[in-house]
Enzyme design. Structure first.
Site, PDB file in Angstrom:
ATOM      1  N   ILE A  17       0.849  -1.184   0.000  1.00  0.00           N
ATOM      2  CA  ILE A  17       0.000   0.000   0.000  1.00  0.00           C
ATOM      3  C   ILE A  17       0.886   1.236   0.000  1.00  0.00           C
ATOM      4  CG2 ILE A  17      -1.797   1.289   1.216  1.00  0.00           C
ATOM      5  CD1 ILE A  17      -1.321  -2.279   2.201  1.00  0.00           C
ATOM      6  N   TYR A 170      -6.196  18.986  -9.572  1.00  0.00           N
ATOM      7  CA  TYR A 170      -6.495  17.711  -8.911  1.00  0.00           C
ATOM      8  C   TYR A 170      -7.471  16.891  -9.753  1.00  0.00           C
ATOM      9  CZ  TYR A 170      -7.889  14.279  -5.440  1.00  0.00           C
ATOM     10  OH  TYR A 170      -8.157  13.103  -4.788  1.00  0.00           O
ATOM     11  N   LYS A 174      -6.939  13.096 -11.412  1.00  0.00           N
ATOM     12  CA  LYS A 174      -7.810  11.950 -11.147  1.00  0.00           C
ATOM     13  C   LYS A 174      -8.546  11.500 -12.416  1.00  0.00           C
ATOM     14  CE  LYS A 174      -6.716  11.060  -6.959  1.00  0.00           C
ATOM     15  NZ  LYS A 174      -6.002   9.798  -6.652  1.00  0.00           N
ATOM     16  N   VAL A 203     -14.084  12.525   2.136  1.00  0.00           N
ATOM     17  CA  VAL A 203     -13.480  11.685   3.170  1.00  0.00           C
ATOM     18  C   VAL A 203     -12.693  12.598   4.099  1.00  0.00           C
ATOM     19  CG1 VAL A 203     -12.053   9.675   3.668  1.00  0.00           C
ATOM     20  CG2 VAL A 203     -13.189   9.860   1.434  1.00  0.00           C
TER      21      VAL A 203
END
Length: 271
Positions: A17, A170, A174, A203
């Site tokens: 990860i 950003y 993405k 989040v």
């Protein structure tokens, strides 16, 4: 949690990860360890990796799997190509067969509009979120093809589905990740290698603190009047996708707080 991972599919699998020193990456590593997987936690912040590694060991004991749960810490900046090229040299020999790659490392700076964007920050976002991700993925595609097995899990975003004002760079990173991931899945369709993209909405992690360049109060205001997702919510989706039967590929998970419908559409209790 035990109901989600009721089988032994993740026991003694090895997952790497990136961006694992905090937030979604740390929560994902801990949940993999709880499910019995061996975990390689990779990030730039060495001091935080030790904390996460200890959390993984504790979670494995609490999970009671009796298997897996070993942890290795690797200091890694995905934007550093030389460091990424040497990733396997940094691992103990018994950790060099990796089953799952979670491309979680990423960041965002600012809410500046086009014309006022700091180009150094823009370069950093692209080098980390896109170029670093692509370079590491290429290494692992070759690794997985040699093993005739593997799973690449990409941390996308609602920003990769819909652009919004103040997020042009950003969103561009993405969107690039999403396009790359869709193409990758099609390229690997004749292999047993699985490809998943998880696309969260709001989040609440330190991610927003970075966006506001360390201003915690501004970061907190993003979630005013709404219950956002937390890191563990997204980690559950990642580990759930990884724990499906080998013939099942969860191609995409789009997950939002119940009161969010898009980057700009959310119901807040103070409205």
């Amino acid at each position: 949690m035990s109901g989600i991972f009721s089988t032994s599919r993740l026991f003694n699998k090895t997952a790497l990860i990136t961006g694992a020193s905090g937030g979604i990456g740390a929560a994902t590593a801990i949940l993999f360890a709880r499910a019995g997987a061996n975990v390689i936690v990779a990030a730039r912040r060495k001091e935080q990796l030790s904390v996460v590694a200890e959390g993984c060991r504790k979670a494995n004991k609490e999970g009671g799997t009796g298997q897996g749960g070993r942890v290795v810490e690797v200091v890694l900046d995905v934007a550093d190509r030389r460091g990424v090229d040497g990733i396997f040299d940094k691992l103990p020999a018994d950790f060099r067969k990796i089953d799952i790659l979670v491309n979680n490392a990423g960041l965002v700076y600012g809410t500046d509009h086009v014309g006022d964007i700091n180009e150094t920050e823009s370069d950093t976002m692209f080098n980390t979120n896109v170029m670093g991700m692509i370079h590491l993925t290429q290494i692992f595609v070759r690794h997985f093809k040699q093993n005739n097995a593997g799973h690449i899990i990409q941390l996308g975003s609602v920003a990769g589905r819909e652009g919004y004002a103040g997020g042009s760079i950003y969103c561009a990173t993405k969107h690039a990740l999403h396009g790359f991931t869709v193409a990758l899945m099609k390229e690997l369709v004749n292999t047993p290698i699985r490809v998943t993209e998880v696309q969260p909405g709001m989040v609440e992690t330190s991610f927003s603190v970075t966006r506001f360049r360390g201003d915690a109060d501004k970061a907190k205001s993003v979630y005013k009047g709404i219950q956002p997702l937390v890191a563990e919510d997204v980690a559950e989706d990642i580990v759930w996708a990884a724990s499906r039967k080998e013939h099942i590929n969860v191609a995409e998970i789009f997950v939002l707080p119940v009161n969010q419908a898009s980057p700009n559409i959310a119901y807040r209790s103070d409205q």
